[in-house]
Design a protein around this motif. Structure first.
Motif, PDB file in Angstrom:
ATOM      1  N   ASN A  14       0.805  -1.235   0.000  1.00 49.81           N
ATOM      2  CA  ASN A  14       0.000   0.000   0.000  1.00 49.81           C
ATOM      3  C   ASN A  14       0.833   1.279   0.000  1.00 49.81           C
ATOM      4  OD1 ASN A  14      -2.576  -0.859  -0.267  1.00 49.81           O
ATOM      5  ND2 ASN A  14      -3.089  -0.769   1.900  1.00 49.81           N
ATOM      6  N   TYR A  15       2.049   1.243  -0.519  1.00 49.88           N
ATOM      7  CA  TYR A  15       2.913   2.425  -0.501  1.00 49.88           C
ATOM      8  C   TYR A  15       2.251   3.616  -1.182  1.00 49.88           C
ATOM      9  CZ  TYR A  15       6.763   5.581  -1.572  1.00 49.88           C
ATOM     10  OH  TYR A  15       7.548   6.702  -1.700  1.00 49.88           O
ATOM     11  N   ASP A  16       1.822   3.456  -2.428  1.00 51.99           N
ATOM     12  CA  ASP A  16       1.289   4.591  -3.191  1.00 51.99           C
ATOM     13  C   ASP A  16       0.074   5.226  -2.529  1.00 51.99           C
ATOM     14  OD1 ASP A  16       2.919   4.981  -5.669  1.00 51.99           O
ATOM     15  OD2 ASP A  16       2.491   2.851  -5.890  1.00 51.99           O
ATOM     16  N   ASP A  17      -0.878   4.394  -2.105  1.00 54.48           N
ATOM     17  CA  ASP A  17      -2.086   4.925  -1.465  1.00 54.48           C
ATOM     18  C   ASP A  17      -1.734   5.688  -0.191  1.00 54.48           C
ATOM     19  OD1 ASP A  17      -3.672   3.829  -3.432  1.00 54.48           O
ATOM     20  OD2 ASP A  17      -4.256   2.073  -2.248  1.00 54.48           O
ATOM     21  N   PHE A  18      -0.806   5.134   0.593  1.00 52.97           N
ATOM     22  CA  PHE A  18      -0.440   5.759   1.863  1.00 52.97           C
ATOM     23  C   PHE A  18       0.250   7.106   1.651  1.00 52.97           C
ATOM     24  CE2 PHE A  18       2.620   6.526   5.284  1.00 52.97           C
ATOM     25  CZ  PHE A  18       1.732   6.642   6.349  1.00 52.97           C
ATOM     26  N   VAL A  19       1.282   7.147   0.804  1.00 54.57           N
ATOM     27  CA  VAL A  19       2.035   8.396   0.667  1.00 54.57           C
ATOM     28  C   VAL A  19       1.203   9.491   0.009  1.00 54.57           C
ATOM     29  CG1 VAL A  19       4.335   7.386   0.800  1.00 54.57           C
ATOM     30  CG2 VAL A  19       3.224   7.575  -1.419  1.00 54.57           C
ATOM     31  N   LYS A  20       0.253   9.120  -0.844  1.00 52.97           N
ATOM     32  CA  LYS A  20      -0.666  10.123  -1.407  1.00 52.97           C
ATOM     33  C   LYS A  20      -1.579  10.652  -0.306  1.00 52.97           C
ATOM     34  CE  LYS A  20      -0.528   8.312  -6.078  1.00 52.97           C
ATOM     35  NZ  LYS A  20      -1.098   7.295  -6.947  1.00 52.97           N
ATOM     36  N   LYS A  21      -2.032   9.753   0.583  1.00 47.59           N
ATOM     37  CA  LYS A  21      -2.933  10.131   1.678  1.00 47.59           C
ATOM     38  C   LYS A  21      -2.255  11.118   2.635  1.00 47.59           C
ATOM     39  CE  LYS A  21      -6.594   8.560   2.499  1.00 47.59           C
ATOM     40  NZ  LYS A  21      -7.917   9.030   2.119  1.00 47.59           N
ATOM     41  N   ILE A  22      -0.947  10.946   2.877  1.00 44.01           N
ATOM     42  CA  ILE A  22      -0.256  11.851   3.809  1.00 44.01           C
ATOM     43  C   ILE A  22       0.299  13.083   3.101  1.00 44.01           C
ATOM     44  CG2 ILE A  22       0.262  10.029   5.479  1.00 44.01           C
ATOM     45  CD1 ILE A  22       3.207  10.156   4.503  1.00 44.01           C
ATOM     46  N   GLY A  23       0.091  13.173   1.782  1.00 41.49           N
ATOM     47  CA  GLY A  23       0.458  14.389   1.060  1.00 41.49           C
ATOM     48  C   GLY A  23       1.917  14.506   0.665  1.00 41.49           C
ATOM     49  N   LEU A  24       2.607  13.375   0.514  1.00 39.97           N
ATOM     50  CA  LEU A  24       4.007  13.424   0.079  1.00 39.97           C
ATOM     51  C   LEU A  24       4.073  13.921  -1.361  1.00 39.97           C
ATOM     52  CD1 LEU A  24       6.361  12.524   1.908  1.00 39.97           C
ATOM     53  CD2 LEU A  24       6.476  10.425   0.590  1.00 39.97           C
ATOM     54  N   PRO A  25       4.990  14.839  -1.686  1.00 47.86           N
ATOM     55  CA  PRO A  25       5.109  15.356  -3.050  1.00 47.86           C
ATOM     56  C   PRO A  25       5.513  14.247  -4.031  1.00 47.86           C
ATOM     57  CG  PRO A  25       6.515  16.603  -1.528  1.00 47.86           C
ATOM     58  CD  PRO A  25       5.936  15.456  -0.764  1.00 47.86           C
ATOM     59  N   GLY A  26       5.121  14.418  -5.275  1.00 53.34           N
ATOM     60  CA  GLY A  26       5.364  13.420  -6.323  1.00 53.34           C
ATOM     61  C   GLY A  26       6.805  12.980  -6.457  1.00 53.34           C
ATOM     62  N   ASP A  27       7.753  13.914  -6.343  1.00 55.83           N
ATOM     63  CA  ASP A  27       9.162  13.542  -6.493  1.00 55.83           C
ATOM     64  C   ASP A  27       9.612  12.634  -5.347  1.00 55.83           C
ATOM     65  OD1 ASP A  27       8.927  15.754  -4.713  1.00 55.83           O
ATOM     66  OD2 ASP A  27      11.025  16.315  -5.048  1.00 55.83           O
TER      67      ASP A  27
END
Length: 128
Positions: A14-27
């Protein structure tokens, strides 16, 4: 359970879903995907030094004592204060926008972070 050791990233969920949820920038999302992070933990009683070594030489270190407030840093580089607890053999901390636990299971370091119902799990194998 003793946490002291050196652990290398083995896999995650679930890396992608999690980091998008916490607002990590795309880079940073791209940089962290399947990143061979090496986590080094030194435990001396209730005192911990938790260091993550990232490819390319970047390192993040959090030093804390169970039950006492400490200055911490997120995987995205954000600084904050938290009181780390020990619950049923797990290290437990509330980061600014997610809840994080770490435990040793079968000699592996298993870290679980939860943000708004999205659960990210990272497993690292002991290398030293």
């Amino acid at each position: 359970m003793a946490f002291t050791g050196k652990y290398e990233f083995e896999g995650d969920e679930n890396y992608d879903d999690f980091v998008k949820k916490i607002g990590l920038p795309g880079d940073k999302i791209e940089m962290g995907r399947n990143c061979k992070i090496v986590t080094e933990v030194v435990q001396n009683g209730n005192d911990f030094t938790w260091t993550q070594h990232f490819p390319g030489g970047r390192t993040t270190t959090n030093t804390f004592t169970i039950g006492k407030e400490a200055d911490m840093e997120t995987m995205g580089g954000k600084k904050f204060k938290a009181t780390v607890k020990m619950e049923d053999g797990k290290i437990v901390a509330d980061f600014p926008n997610y809840h994080h636990t770490a435990e040793i299971c079968g000699g592996k370091l298993v870290e679980t972070s939860t943000a708004s119902g999205v659960v990210y799990k990272r497993t690292s194998k002991r290398i030293a």
